[in-house]
Design an enzyme around this catalytic site. Sequence first.
Site, short mmCIF file in Angstrom:
data_model
loop_
_atom_site.label_atom_id
_atom_site.label_comp_id
_atom_site.label_asym_id
_atom_site.label_seq_id
_atom_site.Cartn_x
_atom_site.Cartn_y
_atom_site.Cartn_z
N ASP A 180 54.84 39.01 37.81
CA ASP A 180 53.45 38.54 37.92
C ASP A 180 52.58 39.26 36.91
O ASP A 180 52.29 40.45 37.06
CB ASP A 180 52.93 38.82 39.33
N TYR A 201 45.76 41.42 32.02
CA TYR A 201 46.53 42.67 32.07
C TYR A 201 46.95 43.17 30.69
O TYR A 201 47.40 44.29 30.54
CB TYR A 201 47.79 42.53 32.95
N LYS A 242 47.85 34.16 34.44
CA LYS A 242 46.61 33.68 35.07
C LYS A 242 45.49 33.45 34.05
O LYS A 242 45.42 34.13 33.03
CB LYS A 242 46.13 34.71 36.11
N HIS A 291 42.60 32.77 38.05
CA HIS A 291 42.64 34.17 38.51
C HIS A 291 41.64 34.43 39.64
O HIS A 291 41.92 35.17 40.56
CB HIS A 291 42.38 35.11 37.32
P1 NDP Z 1 50.35 47.76 44.88
O1 NDP Z 1 49.86 47.63 46.28
O2 NDP Z 1 51.55 47.04 44.45
O3 NDP Z 1 50.53 49.33 44.63
C1 NDP Z 1 50.89 49.86 43.38
C2 NDP Z 1 50.80 51.37 43.45
O4 NDP Z 1 51.75 51.87 44.38
C3 NDP Z 1 51.07 52.03 42.14
O5 NDP Z 1 50.23 53.18 42.04
C4 NDP Z 1 52.54 52.45 42.25
O6 NDP Z 1 52.78 53.59 41.46
C5 NDP Z 1 52.64 52.78 43.71
N1 NDP Z 1 53.98 52.54 44.24
C6 NDP Z 1 54.73 51.42 44.10
N2 NDP Z 1 55.89 51.54 44.75
C7 NDP Z 1 55.88 52.77 45.33
C8 NDP Z 1 56.80 53.47 46.14
N3 NDP Z 1 57.94 52.91 46.50
N4 NDP Z 1 56.47 54.72 46.53
C9 NDP Z 1 55.30 55.29 46.19
N5 NDP Z 1 54.37 54.67 45.42
C10 NDP Z 1 54.66 53.41 45.00
O7 NDP Z 1 49.09 47.46 43.93
P2 NDP Z 1 48.65 46.38 42.85
O8 NDP Z 1 47.18 46.28 43.02
O9 NDP Z 1 49.19 46.71 41.53
O10 NDP Z 1 49.25 44.97 43.35
C11 NDP Z 1 50.49 44.46 42.93
C12 NDP Z 1 50.34 43.32 41.94
O11 NDP Z 1 49.52 42.28 42.46
C13 NDP Z 1 49.61 43.70 40.64
O12 NDP Z 1 50.42 44.47 39.78
C14 NDP Z 1 49.26 42.34 40.11
O13 NDP Z 1 50.39 41.73 39.54
C15 NDP Z 1 48.85 41.62 41.39
N6 NDP Z 1 47.39 41.69 41.60
C16 NDP Z 1 46.68 40.52 41.49
C17 NDP Z 1 45.30 40.50 41.65
C18 NDP Z 1 44.58 39.21 41.53
O14 NDP Z 1 43.33 39.23 41.49
N7 NDP Z 1 45.26 38.08 41.50
C19 NDP Z 1 44.55 41.73 41.95
C20 NDP Z 1 45.38 42.91 42.12
C21 NDP Z 1 46.76 42.85 41.95
P3 NDP Z 1 54.09 53.74 40.50
O15 NDP Z 1 53.94 52.72 39.42
O16 NDP Z 1 54.01 55.14 40.06
O17 NDP Z 1 55.29 53.47 41.36
#
Ligand code: NDP
Length: 247
Positions: free
Chosen positions: A32, A37, A62, A95
């Site tokens: 995604d 991004y 998006k 988006h």
């Molecule tokens: P998430 O809820 O997926 O959380 C991501 C965070 O959690 C990062 O800091 C990551 O750090 C950490 N993390 C991931 N896995 C673990 C784990 N197993 N243990 C500990 N920490 C962990 O947040 P997002 O907001 O990024 O949401 C996911 C996706 O959704 C986005 O990347 C995007 O593609 C989409 N999105 C879409 C939006 C929209 O408006 N349509 C808005 C927001 C997000 P690390 O990388 O260090 O693991």
Amino acid sequence: MPVFGLGVWNIPPRKAPNAVGLALRMGYRLIDTARLYGNEREVGTAVRESGLPRDQVSVTTKLRGEDQGFDTAIAAAERSMEALGLGSIDLYLIHWPTNRRRESWKALEALQKRGVCRSIGVSNYSISDLEELLNESSVVPAVNQVEFHPWAYDRGLLEYCRRHGIALEAYSPLVQGRGLRDPAIRAMAAKHARTSSQVLLRWGLQHGCIVIPKSDREDHLRENAAVFDFVLSDKEMAALDALGEAR
Ligand code: NDP
């Protein structure tokens, strides 16, 4: 469409090829991204270089708010398609809804007809935004991607989407990492000998959502993908549903 994937928001372009490549090698089949991004090009390169057959990987991108409108959306999709370099966009989402959302949806319909986008959908749409769209169009969005986790549990939206055949895709399923420290989540994870992240992802999957956690760390990518061999009970699901309401 796969029910589990990798979100790449906040993965900088220099790190994206490695994260996407690792994820694809581990079995992730949905990536995604978004114009916003800034890593479409790197995502596309990693998908091509994975050597996986094109039809086995689904890439979402998006349409930004500033690109909305009819002609502007067509041009933006063409730019995204060129950046991805995959021949087509598997899923193209508005988006977020702006005051040009209606013309944007018409553009997405045209893009789907032309084969630029295989599926089209929306993101951050409320029930009233969806109602407006469904009243004006015979094309049902494949997906509504919204923030969805126990603290953003919108039962009404989930049921509305289900009734209309719209898949609900859960973004920020780990509450951007903040949900992992919650004592209730940690206790449930300990009971299953799993991790907090796995519990939160299970919750989304068991609600019938597509979940797209973000990580660029190999250990987290692996941990997040290991969520298909345990089940939360109905009582546990209800306890998690109630977390948002309790605050
Ligand atoms: P998430 O809820 O997926 O959380 C991501 C965070 O959690 C990062 O800091 C990551 O750090 C950490 N993390 C991931 N896995 C673990 C784990 N197993 N243990 C500990 N920490 C962990 O947040 P997002 O907001 O990024 O949401 C996911 C996706 O959704 C986005 O990347 C995007 O593609 C989409 N999105 C879409 C939006 C929209 O408006 N349509 C808005 C927001 C997000 P690390 O990388 O260090 O693991």
